[in-house]
Design a protein around this motif. Structure first.
Motif, PDB file in Angstrom:
ATOM      1  N   ALA A  56      64.738  57.325  38.079  1.00  0.00           N
ATOM      2  CA  ALA A  56      63.281  56.865  38.641  1.00  0.00           C
ATOM      3  C   ALA A  56      62.156  57.180  37.712  1.00  0.00           C
ATOM      4  CB  ALA A  56      63.066  57.651  39.861  1.00  0.00           C
ATOM      5  N   PRO A  60      58.368  53.182  36.291  1.00  0.00           N
ATOM      6  CA  PRO A  60      56.759  52.663  35.914  1.00  0.00           C
ATOM      7  C   PRO A  60      56.777  52.182  34.554  1.00  0.00           C
ATOM      8  CG  PRO A  60      56.987  54.661  37.230  1.00  0.00           C
ATOM      9  CD  PRO A  60      58.312  54.591  36.767  1.00  0.00           C
ATOM     10  N   ALA A  93      59.523  61.794  42.584  1.00  0.00           N
ATOM     11  CA  ALA A  93      59.377  60.674  43.541  1.00  0.00           C
ATOM     12  C   ALA A  93      57.957  60.443  43.678  1.00  0.00           C
ATOM     13  CB  ALA A  93      59.909  61.434  44.921  1.00  0.00           C
ATOM     14  N   GLY A  94      57.088  61.459  43.535  1.00  0.00           N
ATOM     15  CA  GLY A  94      55.527  61.103  43.793  1.00  0.00           C
ATOM     16  C   GLY A  94      55.177  60.139  42.705  1.00  0.00           C
ATOM     17  N   SER A  97      56.392  56.799  42.396  1.00  0.00           N
ATOM     18  CA  SER A  97      55.684  55.933  43.163  1.00  0.00           C
ATOM     19  C   SER A  97      54.368  55.586  42.907  1.00  0.00           C
ATOM     20  CB  SER A  97      55.833  56.600  44.800  1.00  0.00           C
ATOM     21  OG  SER A  97      57.157  56.589  44.985  1.00  0.00           O
ATOM     22  N   ARG A  98      53.625  56.603  42.493  1.00  0.00           N
ATOM     23  CA  ARG A  98      51.913  56.309  42.013  1.00  0.00           C
ATOM     24  C   ARG A  98      52.056  55.460  40.844  1.00  0.00           C
ATOM     25  NH1 ARG A  98      48.003  60.846  40.860  1.00  0.00           N
ATOM     26  NH2 ARG A  98      49.751  61.980  40.334  1.00  0.00           N
ATOM     27  N   LEU A 100      54.482  52.997  40.198  1.00  0.00           N
ATOM     28  CA  LEU A 100      54.552  51.781  40.600  1.00  0.00           C
ATOM     29  C   LEU A 100      53.272  51.081  41.178  1.00  0.00           C
ATOM     30  CD1 LEU A 100      58.210  52.467  41.578  1.00  0.00           C
ATOM     31  CD2 LEU A 100      57.561  51.190  39.647  1.00  0.00           C
ATOM     32  N   MET A 101      52.768  51.994  42.025  1.00  0.00           N
ATOM     33  CA  MET A 101      51.485  51.503  42.718  1.00  0.00           C
ATOM     34  C   MET A 101      50.291  50.854  41.638  1.00  0.00           C
ATOM     35  SD  MET A 101      48.131  52.283  43.679  1.00  0.00           S
ATOM     36  CE  MET A 101      48.285  54.245  43.206  1.00  0.00           C
ATOM     37  N   LEU A 113      58.590  47.987  46.925  1.00  0.00           N
ATOM     38  CA  LEU A 113      59.186  49.119  46.558  1.00  0.00           C
ATOM     39  C   LEU A 113      60.713  49.436  47.442  1.00  0.00           C
ATOM     40  CD1 LEU A 113      58.603  52.043  45.157  1.00  0.00           C
ATOM     41  CD2 LEU A 113      57.315  52.611  47.316  1.00  0.00           C
ATOM     42  N   LEU A 115      62.523  52.286  46.355  1.00  0.00           N
ATOM     43  CA  LEU A 115      62.872  53.443  45.737  1.00  0.00           C
ATOM     44  C   LEU A 115      62.951  54.583  46.823  1.00  0.00           C
ATOM     45  CD1 LEU A 115      62.765  55.576  43.354  1.00  0.00           C
ATOM     46  CD2 LEU A 115      60.408  55.680  43.481  1.00  0.00           C
ATOM     47  N   THR A 117      63.644  57.760  48.744  1.00  0.00           N
ATOM     48  CA  THR A 117      63.322  59.202  48.641  1.00  0.00           C
ATOM     49  C   THR A 117      64.019  59.948  49.833  1.00  0.00           C
ATOM     50  OG1 THR A 117      61.355  59.077  49.486  1.00  0.00           O
ATOM     51  CG2 THR A 117      61.348  58.815  47.041  1.00  0.00           C
ATOM     52  N   ALA A 139      62.782  45.313  49.975  1.00  0.00           N
ATOM     53  CA  ALA A 139      61.599  45.163  49.133  1.00  0.00           C
ATOM     54  C   ALA A 139      61.612  43.830  48.385  1.00  0.00           C
ATOM     55  CB  ALA A 139      62.230  46.227  47.664  1.00  0.00           C
TER      56      ALA A 139
END
Length: 164
Positions: A56, A60, A93-94, A97-98, A100-101, A113, A115, A117, A139
């Protein structure tokens, strides 16, 4: 007032699916769900590329590189971060995700998304084709819907009547 909504339409779209190999028993069904959904919604099979990365954390950068090519209308990301006994989960995880955003924002391209968690493997299994569906499919649908709504809401000339 104009109001816009989209439909998950894939005709004429080129999509990249970026998938994490870590937790492969979860991520393979997620990736398969994403690809089959894209094709079912009209994306030509040859217009879907699947890129596998180790975990993961690497999602990004792979998404950013894919979007930087300008070849793709959207990305669909699948992976699984399952909580363990250390704080590793919270960082991976955080931050994934960030990242990808930020890729979606920076390139102005939808990133669906998928992903996961989760706290347990059982929760992940339930979301990779089990009792809670397949989040790879969700997704893919989200990415296509955002593409369509953006086309409807923002791609028309100012003087044109909006197709709501």
């Amino acid at each position: 007032m104009a109001e816009f909504s989209g439909e998950p339409r894939g005709e004429g779209r080129r999509i990249v699916v970026v998938a994490s190999r870590f937790n492969e028993s979860i991520t393979v069904p997620l990736a398969e769900g994403a690809v089959s959904t894209l094709v079912a919604k009209g994306v030509a099979f040859d217009d879907v590329d699947v890129v596998w990365v180790p975990g993961a954390w690497e999602l990004p950068v792979a998404v950013r590189r894919a979007l930087a090519t300008g070849k793709y209308d959207a990305a669909v990301v699948v992976g699984a971060v399952i909580r363990g006994d250390t704080p590793h989960f919270d960082f991976v995880a955080g931050e994934a995700s960030r990242g990808l955003m930020e890729a979606s924002r920076d390139f102005e391209v939808p990133v669906g998304l998928g992903l996961l968690t989760t706290d347990t493997m059982a929760q992940a299994e339930a979301r990779a084709g089990g009792a809670h569906g397949n989040k790879g499919e969700d997704a893919a649908l989200a990415a296509l819907e955002v593409l369509d709504v953006c086309d409807r809401a923002f791609a028309h000339d100012e003087g044109d009547e909006a197709d709501a």
